[in-house]
Enzyme design. Structure first.
Site, mmCIF file in Angstrom:
data_model
loop_
_atom_site.group_PDB
_atom_site.id
_atom_site.type_symbol
_atom_site.label_atom_id
_atom_site.label_comp_id
_atom_site.label_asym_id
_atom_site.label_seq_id
_atom_site.Cartn_x
_atom_site.Cartn_y
_atom_site.Cartn_z
ATOM 1 N N TYR A 71 0.810 -1.220 0.000
ATOM 2 C CA TYR A 71 0.000 0.000 0.000
ATOM 3 C C TYR A 71 0.841 1.268 0.000
ATOM 4 O O TYR A 71 0.592 2.186 -0.772
ATOM 5 C CB TYR A 71 -0.960 0.005 1.206
ATOM 6 C CG TYR A 71 -1.982 1.118 1.078
ATOM 7 C CD1 TYR A 71 -3.129 0.944 0.307
ATOM 8 C CD2 TYR A 71 -1.760 2.357 1.673
ATOM 9 C CE1 TYR A 71 -4.044 1.967 0.145
ATOM 10 C CE2 TYR A 71 -2.678 3.391 1.514
ATOM 11 C CZ TYR A 71 -3.817 3.196 0.753
ATOM 12 O OH TYR A 71 -4.704 4.212 0.588
ATOM 13 N N PHE A 123 -4.768 24.169 -21.459
ATOM 14 C CA PHE A 123 -5.516 23.058 -22.079
ATOM 15 C C PHE A 123 -6.949 23.106 -21.555
ATOM 16 O O PHE A 123 -7.209 23.691 -20.508
ATOM 17 C CB PHE A 123 -4.826 21.732 -21.727
ATOM 18 C CG PHE A 123 -5.533 20.545 -22.324
ATOM 19 C CD1 PHE A 123 -5.568 20.373 -23.694
ATOM 20 C CD2 PHE A 123 -6.179 19.617 -21.527
ATOM 21 C CE1 PHE A 123 -6.246 19.301 -24.260
ATOM 22 C CE2 PHE A 123 -6.851 18.544 -22.079
ATOM 23 C CZ PHE A 123 -6.885 18.382 -23.446
ATOM 24 N N ASP A 124 -7.893 22.469 -22.233
ATOM 25 C CA ASP A 124 -9.305 22.652 -21.824
ATOM 26 C C ASP A 124 -9.631 22.103 -20.435
ATOM 27 O O ASP A 124 -10.401 22.717 -19.705
ATOM 28 C CB ASP A 124 -10.322 22.216 -22.897
ATOM 29 C CG ASP A 124 -10.043 20.888 -23.547
ATOM 30 O OD1 ASP A 124 -9.142 20.193 -23.060
ATOM 31 O OD2 ASP A 124 -10.721 20.540 -24.517
ATOM 32 N N ASP A 212 2.874 23.147 -16.994
ATOM 33 C CA ASP A 212 2.089 21.989 -17.409
ATOM 34 C C ASP A 212 2.990 21.262 -18.396
ATOM 35 O O ASP A 212 3.184 21.693 -19.529
ATOM 36 C CB ASP A 212 0.780 22.435 -18.071
ATOM 37 C CG ASP A 212 0.001 21.248 -18.641
ATOM 38 O OD1 ASP A 212 0.597 20.158 -18.803
ATOM 39 O OD2 ASP A 212 -1.187 21.405 -18.940
ATOM 40 N N ALA A 214 3.145 18.182 -19.826
ATOM 41 C CA ALA A 214 2.707 16.949 -20.496
ATOM 42 C C ALA A 214 3.644 16.571 -21.644
ATOM 43 O O ALA A 214 3.924 15.401 -21.861
ATOM 44 C CB ALA A 214 1.282 17.125 -21.016
ATOM 45 N N LYS A 253 1.446 11.329 -22.134
ATOM 46 C CA LYS A 253 2.081 11.809 -23.368
ATOM 47 C C LYS A 253 3.571 11.439 -23.292
ATOM 48 O O LYS A 253 3.941 10.315 -23.575
ATOM 49 C CB LYS A 253 1.887 13.320 -23.508
ATOM 50 C CG LYS A 253 0.462 13.729 -23.863
ATOM 51 C CD LYS A 253 -0.435 13.866 -22.677
ATOM 52 C CE LYS A 253 -1.770 14.486 -23.015
ATOM 53 N NZ LYS A 253 -2.707 14.387 -21.882
ATOM 54 N N HIS A 445 -18.110 19.314 -26.826
ATOM 55 C CA HIS A 445 -17.214 18.670 -27.759
ATOM 56 C C HIS A 445 -17.245 17.147 -27.628
ATOM 57 O O HIS A 445 -17.208 16.413 -28.595
ATOM 58 C CB HIS A 445 -15.943 19.387 -27.403
ATOM 59 C CG HIS A 445 -14.637 18.904 -27.613
ATOM 60 N ND1 HIS A 445 -13.636 19.206 -26.757
ATOM 61 C CD2 HIS A 445 -14.090 18.201 -28.591
ATOM 62 C CE1 HIS A 445 -12.537 18.733 -27.217
ATOM 63 N NE2 HIS A 445 -12.767 18.119 -28.312
HETATM 64 N N1 F0G Z 1 -2.371 19.407 -20.113
HETATM 65 C C1 F0G Z 1 -2.213 19.263 -21.436
HETATM 66 C C2 F0G Z 1 -1.316 20.195 -22.178
HETATM 67 C C3 F0G Z 1 -2.898 18.239 -22.114
HETATM 68 O O1 F0G Z 1 -2.742 18.122 -23.434
HETATM 69 C C4 F0G Z 1 -3.729 17.364 -21.375
HETATM 70 C C5 F0G Z 1 -4.467 16.291 -22.029
HETATM 71 C C6 F0G Z 1 -3.845 17.557 -19.992
HETATM 72 C C7 F0G Z 1 -3.157 18.588 -19.391
HETATM 73 C C8 F0G Z 1 -4.718 16.672 -19.137
HETATM 74 O O2 F0G Z 1 -4.098 15.469 -18.940
HETATM 75 O O3 F0G Z 1 -5.619 13.801 -20.013
HETATM 76 O O4 F0G Z 1 -3.836 13.099 -18.401
HETATM 77 O O5 F0G Z 1 -5.828 14.296 -17.587
HETATM 78 N N2 F0G Z 1 -4.578 16.199 -23.274
HETATM 79 C C9 F0G Z 1 -5.209 15.145 -24.033
HETATM 80 C C10 F0G Z 1 -5.251 15.533 -25.492
HETATM 81 C C11 F0G Z 1 -6.488 14.613 -23.492
HETATM 82 O O6 F0G Z 1 -5.914 14.811 -26.269
HETATM 83 O O7 F0G Z 1 -4.610 16.506 -25.876
HETATM 84 P P1 F0G Z 1 -4.900 14.085 -18.732
#
Ligand code: F0G
Length: 457
Positions: A71, A123-124, A212, A214, A253, A445
């Site tokens: 755990y 990001f959205d 961020d 990613a 990613k 979307h």
């Molecule tokens: N930040 C960025 C720049 C992203 O592109 C994404 C996700 C996230 C945060 C959120 O991360 O999906 O692990 O919770 N992007 C995907 C895309 C979903 O299709 O561009 P997550």
């Protein structure tokens, strides 16, 4: 345009779904012309996202077996911690199940009603998590980011003049958050010099800088190529994170895993608050919603993602697809970014009113033509419609993203994608406008459904 040699060979294969055009017609109608509703078993080449869709290496599959499933404070957690500390250098970290979990936790701890977050472009999900706190994101990306034909090498940069203006303003932003690379704006990189200057402004105005991250490895490759050739990728990654007070990473990613993320900070007191939130919501902070084996695969993936031959192939593959399309006159968002080729739907269908959803219509046409699934990043993803008057507020760009999963598709697959896109482009007068038949108030979307209109309209 040369195609880079893949720095791997294939050990396991998965059958590719092949469908007939008549079947695809039916699948589109059943999906309400929303490609998120298509079952993946009817998609031939799936370019919906590069997130969690990559192929793991033999070393990662082997690492799964070392997963320590106790755990708390497992060997797998410690191994991930060693890699984190070696590559990124943060004193405190917790795994999370994916990027948006890190966003939610950080914003719950740092933001309150009425706060501002200065960003290049969020990001959205990041934006949604900021809004969920009653806070607001300021989009301060450089102007070139909105110009699809500008070949500025770092179109993801934050505009330092506007950033300083925001930091001088009232209320002063609670944090600065820079996304590397800028997914919302075409997967474009942010320069190291831009990050250094943003850091200096954050110091002057005493506001923390977060990344961020990613797609941090792809960002580092662009820096190596366009800005700091004397530094290795590893040195650039280290230099990048040394500038930040904290970082949130979707490891789906550049972590080269199918699920996982990281949240790293320097401040002990803040980390304690993060841990309290984590225990209540995501899981004990030494696993954060991941299994031990997930952390093992991630520890290995983070190291593979910064290998130069891998990145040369990765970025080269995206460039190859872009070059094939450009040669045929297909309008692209230039230059191609790190993880995707973005089609410019406004130049693809220049006479169309935006209400007819040109980006979504092109995406539907790509599936109909060749079973290729892309994603619209335009009116549907980012536009707004006044619920009372029905009047639209359109985003500045109308893009269709062809995101390339990591280590998944070969050159022949990309040639097939190129031929599909080119054929849709040549037959573009036959593309059919779309109209909403159901339009949910949020996350439109993912959930909306459409009907097709006649091409003449
Ligand atoms: N930040 C960025 C720049 C992203 O592109 C994404 C996700 C996230 C945060 C959120 O991360 O999906 O692990 O919770 N992007 C995907 C895309 C979903 O299709 O561009 P997550």
């Amino acid at each position: 345009m040369e195609y880079p040699i893949e720095p791997f060979k294939i050990k396991a294969v998965e059958a590719l779904p092949l469908t007939a055009r008549t079947e695809r017609e039916r699948h589109l109608a059943e999906a309400g012309y929303n490609l998120f509703n298509l079952p993946s078993r009817v998609v031939t080449i799936d370019l919906l996202t590069d997130s969690g869709t990559g192929a793991m290496s033999d070393e990662q599959w082997a690492a799964l077996h070392r997963g320590d499933e106790a755990y708390a404070r497992t060997r797998s957690y410690e191994r991930l911690g060693e890699v984190q500390s070696d590559l990124f250098g943060f004193p405190y970290f917790t795994p999370v199940h994916q990027g948006r979990a890190a966003e939610r936790v950080v914003f719950e701890v740092l933001l309150q009603l009425g706060d501002l977050v200065a960003t290049n472009q969020p990001f959205d999900t990041t934006n949604a998590n900021i809004l969920a706190r009653g806070a607001q994101a300021l989009e301060l990306v450089v102007e070139e980011a909105y110009d699809p034909v500008s070949t500025h090498p770092f179109k993801g940069n934050i505009d330092l003049g506007r950033l300083e203006g925001a930091l001088k303003g009232r209320p002063r932003p609670k944090l600065v958050l820079i996304t590397i690379t800028n997914n919302t704006g075409g997967g474009q990189p942010v320069a190291l010099e831009n990050l250094r200057r943003a850091r200096a402004l954050c110091d002057r105005y005493e506001v923390p800088l977060y990344l961020d991250a990613a797609r941090h490895a792809e960002n580092a490759y662009f820096i190596h190529e366009r800005e700091e050739p004397a530094l290795t990728i590893r040195e650039i990654v280290r230099a990048t994170f040394s500038l930040a007070d904290g970082m949130m990473m979707s490891a789906k990613k550049d972590g080269l895993v199918n699920i996982g993320g990281l949240l790293c900070v320097r401040d002990r007191e803040l980390f304690d608050r993060i841990c309290q939130n984590m225990v209540r919501t995501e899981g004990f902070p030494t696993y954060g919603g991941l299994a031990g084996r997930d952390m093992e695969a991630l520890a290995q993936g983070l190291q593979e993602a910064i290998e130069e031959p891998y990145l040369r192939y990765r970025i080269g593959q995206v460039r190859y697809l872009a070059a094939r399309l450009r040669e045929a006159g297909v309008p692209l968002f230039e230059p191609p970014g790190g993880h995707a080729v973005y089609l410019d739907a406004l130049r693809f269908l220049p006479t169309w009113p935006r209400e007819h959803l040109p980006g979504q219509a092109v995406s539907v046409a790509l599936y109909r033509e060749g079973g290729v699934r892309a994603v619209e990043l335009g009116t549907l993803a980012f536009g707004e419609r006044d619920p009372q008057t029905g009047v639209w507020r359109f985003p500045r760009l109308e893009l269709v993203r062809l995101a390339i999963p990591r280590r998944v598709y070969t050159r022949a697959h990309l040639d097939y994608v190129a031929e599909t896109v080119i054929s849709v482009y040549r037959g573009r007068e036959g593309i059919r406008p779309l109209r909403f038949v159901s339009e949910p108030p949020s996350l439109r979307h993912f959930l909306a459904r459409f009907e097709e209109l006649d091409p003449e309209i």
